[in-house]
Design a protein around this motif. Structure first.
Motif, PDB file in Angstrom:
ATOM      1  N   HIS A   1       2.812  11.645   0.387  1.00  0.00           N
ATOM      2  CA  HIS A   1       2.400  10.153  -0.151  1.00  0.00           C
ATOM      3  C   HIS A   1       3.329   9.394  -1.426  1.00  0.00           C
TER       4      HIS A   1
ATOM      5  N   GLY B   1       0.676  -1.159  -0.095  1.00  0.00           N
ATOM      6  CA  GLY B   1       0.323  -0.494   0.068  1.00  0.00           C
ATOM      7  C   GLY B   1       1.269   1.119  -0.036  1.00  0.00           C
ATOM      8  N   LEU B   2       0.133   2.221   0.227  1.00  0.00           N
ATOM      9  CA  LEU B   2       1.146   3.641   0.127  1.00  0.00           C
ATOM     10  C   LEU B   2       1.839   3.776   1.416  1.00  0.00           C
TER      11      LEU B   2
ATOM     12  N   LYS C   1      11.010  -0.093  -3.949  1.00  0.00           N
ATOM     13  CA  LYS C   1      10.553   0.478  -2.872  1.00  0.00           C
ATOM     14  C   LYS C   1      11.025   1.217  -2.462  1.00  0.00           C
TER      15      LYS C   1
ATOM     16  N   LYS D   1       3.477   6.622   4.010  1.00  0.00           N
ATOM     17  CA  LYS D   1       2.771   7.741   3.791  1.00  0.00           C
ATOM     18  C   LYS D   1       4.107   8.431   4.991  1.00  0.00           C
TER      19      LYS D   1
ATOM     20  N   GLN E   1       4.730   5.343 -11.999  1.00  0.00           N
ATOM     21  CA  GLN E   1       4.115   5.767 -11.055  1.00  0.00           C
ATOM     22  C   GLN E   1       4.440   6.765 -10.230  1.00  0.00           C
TER      23      GLN E   1
ATOM     24  N   ALA F   1       3.026   5.900  -3.518  1.00  0.00           N
ATOM     25  CA  ALA F   1       2.567   4.175  -4.040  1.00  0.00           C
ATOM     26  C   ALA F   1       3.278   4.241  -4.848  1.00  0.00           C
ATOM     27  N   GLN F   2       3.627   2.198  -4.342  1.00  0.00           N
ATOM     28  CA  GLN F   2       4.985   1.727  -4.803  1.00  0.00           C
ATOM     29  C   GLN F   2       4.572   0.369  -5.249  1.00  0.00           C
ATOM     30  N   ASP F   3       3.411  -0.072  -5.955  1.00  0.00           N
ATOM     31  CA  ASP F   3       2.755  -1.637  -6.089  1.00  0.00           C
ATOM     32  C   ASP F   3       3.371  -1.441  -7.146  1.00  0.00           C
TER      33      ASP F   3
ATOM     34  N   THR G   1      10.596   5.863  -7.698  1.00  0.00           N
ATOM     35  CA  THR G   1       8.493   6.052  -6.554  1.00  0.00           C
ATOM     36  C   THR G   1       8.991   7.687  -6.778  1.00  0.00           C
TER      37      THR G   1
ATOM     38  N   ASN H   1       2.536  10.039  -8.389  1.00  0.00           N
ATOM     39  CA  ASN H   1       3.117  10.159  -6.702  1.00  0.00           C
ATOM     40  C   ASN H   1       3.261  12.150  -6.780  1.00  0.00           C
TER      41      ASN H   1
ATOM     42  N   ASN I   1      -0.190  13.645  -7.201  1.00  0.00           N
ATOM     43  CA  ASN I   1      -0.366  13.250  -6.033  1.00  0.00           C
ATOM     44  C   ASN I   1      -0.218  14.486  -4.955  1.00  0.00           C
TER      45      ASN I   1
END
Length: 246
Positions: A10, A2-3, A19, A5, A75, A12-14, A47, A79, A82
């Motif tokens: 935050h 998940g995120l 990571k 934070k 991604q 997102a790294q899925d 990320t 990020n 957002n």
């Protein structure tokens, strides 16, 4: 996954092979150029965490990031969009080699958490999936090409910051010296007081700029933990503006 934070943004790294990790957070928190940068370049953004940390710290800077992997590029772009600083963050889907051959702009600050395994070292194909391997081995961006690109793009009084394995420091210094770059700040990173130094945080400037400003290089040491999840005051002070629980 998940995120991840942070206090002000935050991640997102899925879809990212690499990571959010201690190396990137250290670099984003520690980097302190000798002048406030108007424009920043993040090489191999992953990320986007380092770019976002720098956007939080330098509130008037425009930040350009480069990412060669398609999923990570998409991604990182999300990020950025957002985050509170989306209007100052731009991500390019490109290799660094393509970027430095086409771009004429010079940057006040260039940062990179580069691929950190020597491409000549043993590659465990069965244990490391392909994208993570690309992010960790330096086939796509050898140190020589990284530093050459920095040489091409760094402003004459700019700063280049990176984090590299201690075992490759000597070779990295040979390459940076060849391209007229001098280390002005170095921090040796240890996990605990009794563990060996594993990483070097390093800041470079062009040799002439260092001479003109009579800059004296500094060398420091940083230990991350006293015991598992019991962090040193130095590490807390460095990262407390970012980590939620610091």
């Amino acid at each position: 996954m998940g995120l991840f934070k942070f206090k002000e943004f935050h991640i997102a790294q899925d879809r990212c092979a690499q990571k959010v990790g201690t190396d990137g957070v250290l670099l984003g928190a520690w980097t302190t150029p000798h002048k406030i940068p108007q424009n920043i370049l993040d090489i191999g953004t992953g990320t986007g965490v380092i770019s976002l940390m720098l956007a939080q710290r330098f509130t008037a800077s425009n930040i350009e990031a480069i990412e060669i992997d398609t999923d990570a590029f998409e991604q990182a772009t999300e990020n950025f969009e957002n985050s509170p600083w989306g209007d100052r963050l731009f991500c390019f889907h490109s290799s660094f080699q393509e970027f430095y051959e086409e771009v004429e702009e010079r940057f006040d600050l260039i940062v990179s958490n580069p691929p950190f395994f020597d491409s000549n070292s043993l590659k465990k194909e069965s244990q490391i999936e392909e994208k993570r391997q690309q992010a960790r081995f330096d086939d796509a961006l050898p140190f020589e090409e990284l530093v050459y690109g920095v040489y091409q793009l760094l402003a004459l009084d700019g700063t280049f910051s990176c984090i590299i394995p201690k075992e490759r420091e000597e070779r990295f210094l040979e390459i940076t010296s060849h391209f007229q770059l001098t280390p002005v700040r170095t921090v040796y990173i240890k996990g605990t007081a009794n563990s060996p130094v594993k990483r070097c945080l390093m800041e470079f400037r062009f040799r002439e700029s260092v001479k003109e400003t009579n800059t004296t290089p500094t060398i420091e040491h940083l230990t991350i933990e006293i015991a598992r999840h019991d962090y040193t005051d130095d590490y807390i002070n460095l990262t407390k503006d970012f980590y939620l629980k610091m």
